[in-house]
Design a protein around this motif. Structure first.
Motif, PDB file in Angstrom:
ATOM      1  N   ARG A 284      73.644 -49.036 -74.051  1.00  0.00           N
ATOM      2  CA  ARG A 284      74.875 -48.644 -73.348  1.00  0.00           C
ATOM      3  C   ARG A 284      74.717 -47.317 -72.634  1.00  0.00           C
ATOM      4  N   ILE A 285      74.025 -46.370 -73.255  1.00  0.00           N
ATOM      5  CA  ILE A 285      74.053 -45.011 -72.727  1.00  0.00           C
ATOM      6  C   ILE A 285      72.852 -44.667 -71.858  1.00  0.00           C
ATOM      7  N   ALA A 286      71.726 -45.355 -72.042  1.00  0.00           N
ATOM      8  CA  ALA A 286      70.522 -45.035 -71.271  1.00  0.00           C
ATOM      9  C   ALA A 286      70.725 -45.373 -69.797  1.00  0.00           C
ATOM     10  N   ARG A 287      70.158 -44.546 -68.934  1.00  0.00           N
ATOM     11  CA  ARG A 287      70.298 -44.744 -67.496  1.00  0.00           C
ATOM     12  C   ARG A 287      68.972 -45.017 -66.804  1.00  0.00           C
ATOM     13  N   SER A 288      67.863 -44.875 -67.510  1.00  0.00           N
ATOM     14  CA  SER A 288      66.560 -45.046 -66.877  1.00  0.00           C
ATOM     15  C   SER A 288      65.501 -45.301 -67.941  1.00  0.00           C
ATOM     16  N   PRO A 289      64.316 -45.789 -67.533  1.00  0.00           N
ATOM     17  CA  PRO A 289      63.206 -45.922 -68.488  1.00  0.00           C
ATOM     18  C   PRO A 289      62.864 -44.603 -69.170  1.00  0.00           C
ATOM     19  N   ASP A 290      63.060 -43.486 -68.464  1.00  0.00           N
ATOM     20  CA  ASP A 290      62.762 -42.188 -69.071  1.00  0.00           C
ATOM     21  C   ASP A 290      63.634 -41.915 -70.284  1.00  0.00           C
ATOM     22  N   ASP A 291      64.868 -42.416 -70.271  1.00  0.00           N
ATOM     23  CA  ASP A 291      65.742 -42.237 -71.431  1.00  0.00           C
ATOM     24  C   ASP A 291      65.184 -42.976 -72.643  1.00  0.00           C
ATOM     25  N   TYR A 292      64.675 -44.169 -72.435  1.00  0.00           N
ATOM     26  CA  TYR A 292      64.043 -44.917 -73.530  1.00  0.00           C
ATOM     27  C   TYR A 292      62.800 -44.193 -74.019  1.00  0.00           C
ATOM     28  N   ALA A 293      62.009 -43.676 -73.088  1.00  0.00           N
ATOM     29  CA  ALA A 293      60.792 -42.966 -73.467  1.00  0.00           C
ATOM     30  C   ALA A 293      61.124 -41.736 -74.319  1.00  0.00           C
ATOM     31  N   LYS A 294      62.204 -41.043 -73.974  1.00  0.00           N
ATOM     32  CA  LYS A 294      62.594 -39.866 -74.752  1.00  0.00           C
ATOM     33  C   LYS A 294      62.976 -40.239 -76.173  1.00  0.00           C
ATOM     34  N   VAL A 295      63.828 -41.253 -76.314  1.00  0.00           N
ATOM     35  CA  VAL A 295      64.308 -41.636 -77.643  1.00  0.00           C
ATOM     36  C   VAL A 295      63.164 -42.179 -78.489  1.00  0.00           C
ATOM     37  N   TYR A 296      62.411 -43.128 -77.954  1.00  0.00           N
ATOM     38  CA  TYR A 296      61.336 -43.724 -78.733  1.00  0.00           C
ATOM     39  C   TYR A 296      60.230 -42.711 -79.031  1.00  0.00           C
TER      40      TYR A 296
END
Length: 389
Positions: A163-175
């Motif tokens: 819901r909150i991620a806006r880009s692949p970079d957001d996933y990369a940060k969390v993971y």
């Protein structure tokens, strides 16, 4: 004399059905496989103690643990507290904690027993997530709980992150943050939106190629902390593409309940390991097939596993997220629990004709372990819907 009963068909007509299947024999000891095989296991509700099935389902812990012994006896590892256990669809984080604690303690009493535990963010309502840091803290809470109790984590896909991620970079940060902190190597979890519509656009894109690039970049950047990835997109070509691009020491676990037979067998060069909800329902067949494959008997593997595929496709038909009802239905027919009810009343998500076809396909796949019991229970079941014996 064949066992018979009356069953409805898709056209609404009720006809006699004669059973044709033969129960499979059980191994005297847990067999050895040459594929890593996790069965994602369901939980058993307790309808007698239940007063608020939608809000606070009651769990029969003794029978839930007994089913895990059934899976271990057939050689499976267990993927615990995953979506098959109704995470976020009847089992909340408090219930999942109890399940994880009990299963890890139970595994310690069984020589050779193994399991990994789902850790996600389901105690954080997606609407309450205000930042990526909220999602990170939620993941930290659950993975720390699993590791504190001696478990290994499967990092489940997060509705809040989707819901909150806006880009692949957001996933990369969390993971990247979570994997850097993990004590042990983690299995990642790519669950398609057919299993959970709230996961649409996971990895930052609705386009498979872009999502694949994102998850591969995350794996390559954190390779020392990633044991493998489970992919559940119900499209074998996508799994093969992922499998072919993974680093050599990162495993591909099929979560494809439509095409698992060919993906586990492989193409002569590469194959998938397994982390499957359908193994809960067809455990004796899958165990025999995997043992045959490990012995080099591909013919037996194919002949045993192939009839389970139409059954699995029926159980996992759209709306796919309700597959848990079919899994528990077979557990009831096969005597692993005394009733057919699910946490949050999930059995109502499928109709009578769906269950009747599961019964037929299970019989034809030799999945009914106790045919007489299955017929007795099925007669009672269809009787509730007005079909007289």
């Amino acid at each position: 004399m064949a066992l018979t009963l009356k069953l409805p068909g898709a056209d609404g007509a009720v006809t006699n059905y004669a059973l044709v299947g033969m129960p499979l024999s059980r191994p005297s000891a847990p067999p050895q496989f040459n594929r890593i095989a996790y069965a994602a296991a369901h939980v058993v509700s307790d309808p007698i103690r239940e007063t608020d099935p939608w809000g606070k389902p009651a769990i029969d812990w003794e029978t839930t643990m007994a089913f895990r012994h059934h899976l271990w006896s057939l050689g499976f590892k267990i993927a615990e507290a995953m979506d098959t256990s109704q995470r976020g669809m009847g089992l909340d984080w408090a219930g999942a904690q109890e399940l994880i604690r009990r299963s890890l303690a139970e595994a310690a009493t069984v020589p050779g027993a193994d399991l990994a535990c789902g850790a996600g963010t389901d105690h954080l309502a997606p609407a309450d997530a205000r930042s990526l840091d909220d999602v990170i803290r939620a993941y930290e809470t659950q993975i720390e709980f699993v590791e504190k109790h001696g478990g290994r984590a499967i990092m489940m896909a997060s509705r809040a992150l989707a819901r909150i991620a806006r880009s692949p970079d957001d996933y990369a940060k969390v993971y990247g943050r979570i994997l850097s902190q993990a004590q042990n190597r983690v299995v990642l979890h790519w669950l398609g939106d057919m299993f959970d519509p709230q996961l649409a656009g996971y990895w930052g894109s609705n386009e498979f190629g872009q999502a694949l690039d994102c998850v591969l970049a995350i794996i390559e950047a954190n390779q020392a902390k990633v044991e493998g990835i489970k992919i559940s997109l119900l499209e074998n070509s996508k799994e093969v593409e992922l499998r072919n691009r993974l680093p050599a020491d990162v495993l591909c676990f099929t979560g494809d309940d439509f095409n698992y037979a060919e993906l586990i067998e492989g193409d002569g060069q590469k194959y998938s390991h397994a982390l499957l909800g359908i193994f809960d329902a067809v455990a004796p067949s899958a165990s025999k097939a995997l043992a045959a494959l490990a012995a080099g008997d591909v013919g037996t593997f194919r002949s045993v596993i192939a009839p389970t595929v139409p059954l699995s496709r029926k159980i996992f038909e759209a709306p796919t997220q309700y597959y848990k009802a079919g899994v528990v239905f077979l557990a009831w027919l096969n005597g692993h629990q005394s009733h057919f009810s699910l946490p949050a009343g999930m059995q109502s998500a499928r109709g009578l004709n769906h269950y009747a076809e599961i019964f037929r396909l299970a019989d034809q796949a030799n999945v009914l372990d106790q045919p007489e019991l299955a017929v007795k229970r099925m007669k009672n079941f269809v009787g509730v819907y007005g079909i007289e014996p």
